[in-house]
Motif scaffolding. Structure first.
Motif, mmCIF file in Angstrom:
data_model
loop_
_atom_site.group_PDB
_atom_site.id
_atom_site.type_symbol
_atom_site.label_atom_id
_atom_site.label_comp_id
_atom_site.label_asym_id
_atom_site.label_seq_id
_atom_site.Cartn_x
_atom_site.Cartn_y
_atom_site.Cartn_z
ATOM 1 N N PHE A 28 -17.637 44.925 18.298
ATOM 2 C CA PHE A 28 -17.488 44.339 16.959
ATOM 3 C C PHE A 28 -17.735 45.429 15.930
ATOM 4 O O PHE A 28 -18.496 46.361 16.163
ATOM 5 N N ASN A 39 -32.320 38.859 21.584
ATOM 6 C CA ASN A 39 -31.400 38.459 20.505
ATOM 7 C C ASN A 39 -30.395 39.572 20.238
ATOM 8 O O ASN A 39 -30.771 40.746 20.125
ATOM 9 N N GLY A 69 -25.801 40.071 23.637
ATOM 10 C CA GLY A 69 -24.414 39.810 24.030
ATOM 11 C C GLY A 69 -24.224 38.603 24.927
ATOM 12 O O GLY A 69 -23.143 38.414 25.496
ATOM 13 N N SER A 120 -23.994 35.345 24.069
ATOM 14 C CA SER A 120 -22.938 34.459 23.545
ATOM 15 C C SER A 120 -21.575 35.128 23.657
ATOM 16 O O SER A 120 -20.566 34.467 23.957
ATOM 17 N N GLU A 173 -27.463 28.063 25.129
ATOM 18 C CA GLU A 173 -28.771 27.602 24.637
ATOM 19 C C GLU A 173 -28.804 26.091 24.386
ATOM 20 O O GLU A 173 -29.152 25.642 23.286
HETATM 21 N N1 ATP Z 1 -18.078 37.612 15.149
HETATM 22 C C1 ATP Z 1 -18.844 38.708 15.165
HETATM 23 N N2 ATP Z 1 -18.657 39.673 14.243
HETATM 24 C C2 ATP Z 1 -19.413 40.796 14.236
HETATM 25 N N3 ATP Z 1 -20.385 41.045 15.128
HETATM 26 C C3 ATP Z 1 -20.630 40.107 16.065
HETATM 27 C C4 ATP Z 1 -19.878 38.901 16.124
HETATM 28 N N4 ATP Z 1 -20.329 38.165 17.173
HETATM 29 C C5 ATP Z 1 -21.327 38.892 17.721
HETATM 30 N N5 ATP Z 1 -21.502 40.050 17.057
HETATM 31 C C6 ATP Z 1 -22.483 41.100 17.385
HETATM 32 O O1 ATP Z 1 -22.459 41.284 18.798
HETATM 33 C C7 ATP Z 1 -23.775 41.464 19.276
HETATM 34 C C8 ATP Z 1 -24.073 40.394 20.325
HETATM 35 O O2 ATP Z 1 -24.133 39.125 19.711
HETATM 36 P P1 ATP Z 1 -24.348 37.802 20.574
HETATM 37 O O3 ATP Z 1 -24.229 36.644 19.630
HETATM 38 O O4 ATP Z 1 -23.438 37.833 21.743
HETATM 39 O O5 ATP Z 1 -25.847 37.993 21.074
HETATM 40 P P2 ATP Z 1 -26.795 36.967 21.837
HETATM 41 O O6 ATP Z 1 -27.360 37.709 23.010
HETATM 42 O O7 ATP Z 1 -26.098 35.696 22.133
HETATM 43 O O8 ATP Z 1 -27.935 36.764 20.744
HETATM 44 P P3 ATP Z 1 -28.952 35.537 20.440
HETATM 45 O O9 ATP Z 1 -29.981 35.547 21.534
HETATM 46 O O10 ATP Z 1 -29.533 35.916 19.128
HETATM 47 O O11 ATP Z 1 -28.137 34.270 20.396
HETATM 48 C C9 ATP Z 1 -24.703 41.444 18.062
HETATM 49 O O12 ATP Z 1 -24.896 42.780 17.650
HETATM 50 C C10 ATP Z 1 -23.903 40.683 17.027
HETATM 51 O O13 ATP Z 1 -24.237 41.097 15.722
#
Ligand code: ATP
Length: 246
Positions: free
Chosen positions: A11, A40, A43, A45, A157
């Motif tokens: 991203f 958090n 990655g 999600s 989640e």
């Molecule tokens: N649509 C998007 N645009 C820009 N960056 C994104 C987007 N979606 C995710 N990211 C970035 O990708 C990375 C992973 O995000 P992701 O949501 O997959 O993390 P996560 O492990 O699910 O986090 P959390 O535990 O907070 O839910 C982060 O740096 C986030 O800022």
């Protein structure tokens, strides 16, 4: 069964890029409840969204029961997903949302009333979703994942905001799905829940998988899953700061 083959997703711009997935490959087995763990922004999600076909990877591919979802004739039967507690039309009632989803997915045989009963939403089924608590929205999301009576299930989640009764209920549901032969993938931060109930665990960090296996395998010589997690992800023990994925 759900397969990730060399999934890569970045991203942002070249100067400020985050690469949560840098060539992630893994086979999520049938008859298995797999929890995906990570700090958090690691990655989780992004991985679940790529596996669900909601997000296109930059390279690599995801297969559900050996097929690309976009080419499958009945995707709702292959995969049920719930990825976003805010992904509902706020003006729709729970009942209307499920009816709409069934129609969109081309699922005719589903009983929306049975889904509402199964997820404990009958009493609020005609209220607009904008008035739902987080726990009610989680229940509606789980009902949404069940619309196609799918062979594989992905939930992001789903336990956040559930009360004790809801946690017990969802724990039983996840176990039932896995025991019936489904491939079930859940992202969560709840280490105690995972340690007590997971068949398999996968830890994401730095764009890749740093550990996977049964709970016993991932725990290894450590006292518990938390210690094993910290050993694999040392920054977990540092200041609680959100960092870019990679
Ligand atoms: N649509 C998007 N645009 C820009 N960056 C994104 C987007 N979606 C995710 N990211 C970035 O990708 C990375 C992973 O995000 P992701 O949501 O997959 O993390 P996560 O492990 O699910 O986090 P959390 O535990 O907070 O839910 C982060 O740096 C986030 O800022």
């Amino acid at each position: 069964m759900i397969e990730a083959h060399a999934l890569t997703r970045t991203f942002g711009t070249r100067r400020r890029a985050a690469t949560p997935l840098a060539g992630v490959s893994h086979v999520f087995a049938d008859r298995t409840l797999t929890y995906v763990l990570g700090l958090n922004g690691t990655g989780k999600s992004t991985l679940l969204r790529c596996l669900s076909g909601v997000l296109r990877p930059d390279s690599g591919r995801a297969l559900v029961d050996g097929r690309e979802l976009a080419r499958a004739p009945a995707p709702a039967r292959l995969l049920g997903m719930y990825l976003d507690a805010d992904g509902f039309h706020p003006g729709h009632s729970g009942r209307r949302h499920l009816r709409w989803l069934a129609a969109q997915s081309g699922v005719r045989a589903v009983s929306v009333e049975a889904l509402l009963r199964r997820t404990g939403l009958e009493a609020v089924a005609d209220r607009p979703v904008r008035g739902y608590s987080l726990g009610m929205r989680q229940r509606l999301g789980i009902a949404s994942a069940l619309v196609g009576n799918p062979r594989n299930v992905i939930l992001d989640e789903p336990m956040n905001g559930l009360d004790v009764a809801g946690v017990l209920w969802l724990r039983g549901l996840l176990r039932e799905w896995a025991d019936e032969g489904r491939c079930v993938i859940v992202a969560s931060h709840n280490l105690a829940e995972i340690e007590a109930t997971a068949d398999a665990v996968l830890i994401l960090e730095g764009g890749g998988i740093v550990a996977h296996g049964t709970v016993d395998e991932v725990r290894g010589p450590h006292a518990d899953l938390e210690q094993a997690f910290i050993a694999r992800v040392p920054r977990a023990a540092g200041a609680p700061r959100v960092r870019e994925a990679a």
